[in-house]
Write an enzyme that holds these catalytic residues in place. Structure first.
Site, PDB file in Angstrom:
ATOM      1  N   LYS A  66       0.806  -1.223   0.000  1.00 45.99           N
ATOM      2  CA  LYS A  66       0.000   0.000   0.000  1.00 45.99           C
ATOM      3  C   LYS A  66       0.843   1.280   0.000  1.00 45.99           C
ATOM      4  O   LYS A  66       0.374   2.331  -0.424  1.00 45.99           O
ATOM      5  CB  LYS A  66      -0.950   0.015   1.205  1.00 45.99           C
ATOM      6  N   ASP A 102      -9.794   2.929   2.310  1.00 46.30           N
ATOM      7  CA  ASP A 102      -9.843   2.159   3.562  1.00 46.30           C
ATOM      8  C   ASP A 102     -10.536   2.912   4.697  1.00 46.30           C
ATOM      9  O   ASP A 102     -11.453   2.396   5.332  1.00 46.30           O
ATOM     10  CB  ASP A 102      -8.413   1.821   4.037  1.00 46.30           C
TER      11      ASP A 102
END
Ligand code: ATR
Length: 282
Positions: A66, A102
């Site tokens: 990420k 997220d």
């Protein structure tokens, strides 16, 4: 030709994302495929260039890439830039644009489960200081909460995240021990680490002895459906938020970015919950 979506990560082959996105495609009466590109760090660069050649329309990024993916995207959405991590990439006009869904996925799952909660009058604690915590911390700050603290085993990592705060929201980096002692002050407590996930599914990151009755205790681990952390929270009179909601809503937000449509995720959330409770494979 339908859409081609994907997921890059390592390990990634047990991901539920193909199941989720194939449901979204069906719901929208679209044709398409969501493929897992499980890639070891040594092969990251070559897999990404194959994905660009294949013109994958959009892909998700999971552990451990990420942050690594930042150097491969052409443009960063300002919110992802602020978070410092990308979990969603859109292919547009030959370029990759990096997004982070997220934290917003977490907040959406929180507000869907507890719509009566007024976040602006709540104090929150994030436990953990990895990529997931960064996203959730940033999304909570945007809700103008009364305070948002971070507790982590390694305090320096928590300090790095607190430095992202540009909202004037009171925020401290604290140790796990300090968090245990001061738990009573928090209305929302979010467990963002992998502690509680197999093979550590008998472990609990901190004791909840001092949790306030009625506080919301969330765990982003979704398998097991109810972690020992959440079991303990229930026993102490707290309300709980299971991790599968964040997974579904971050995926819905990613799908919306890729296809410029709006997704109904509630029914899928219930279906996913039934599957996790029954421990079926999906
Ligand atoms: P992700 O990007 O998926 O959030 P990560 O960057 O590996 O994952 O971060 C994992 C987080 O879980 C970190 O906050 C880590 O604490 P450290 O910063 O001290 O390493 C925390 N973590 C993982 N295992 C832990 C354990 N057994 N006890 C306490 N914290 C743990």
């Amino acid at each position: 030709m339908g859409y081609l979506f994907g997921l890059i990560g390592y390990p990634a082959k047990h991901s539920r994302s193909p199941w989720i996105h194939h449901h979204f495609l069906d719901q929208q009466h679209e044709r398409g495929l969501y493929r897992i590109f499980e890639t070891s760090p040594a092969d990251l660069q070559s897999t990404l260039s194959s994905m660009k050649q294949l013109q994958v329309d959009g892909f998700n990024v999971t552990v451990p890439y990420k942050e690594d993916i930042l150097q491969y995207v052409d443009t960063l959405d300002p919110y992802a830039e602020k978070v410092g991590a990308v979990n969603t990439v859109l292919y547009q006009d030959g370029e990759w644009i990096g997004y982070n869904t997220d934290g917003k996925g977490f907040v959406r799952s929180l507000l869907e489960a507890y719509p009566e909660v007024d976040l602006s009058s709540c104090k929150a604690l994030c436990i953990g200081a990895g990529g997931a915590s960064r996203g959730i911390y940033t999304a909570l700050l945007e809700k103008n909460m009364t305070r948002v603290d971070i507790a982590n085993r390694t305090p320096e990592r928590a300090n790095t995240i607190v430095a992202l705060n540009d909202q004037h929201t009171p925020s401290l980096a604290i140790s796990l021990e300090e968090a245990e002692k001061s738990l009573e002050q928090y209305d929302i407590i979010v467990q963002t680490t992998s502690v509680g996930m197999p093979p550590n599914d008998d472990q609990q990151i901190i004791s909840l002895a001092n949790v306030k009755k009625g506080a919301i205790v969330a765990d982003i681990v979704y398998k097991p459906f109810e972690t020992v952390f959440l079991e303990d929270a229930k026993q102490k009179g707290a309300r709980v938020l299971h991790g599968h909601g964040m997974l579904i809503y971050q995926a819905a937000l990613a799908y919306e970015i890729w296809t410029n449509t709006t997704i109904q995720a509630d029914e899928l959330l219930r279906k996913f919950e039934q599957q996790l409770k029954g421990d079926e494979t999906c």
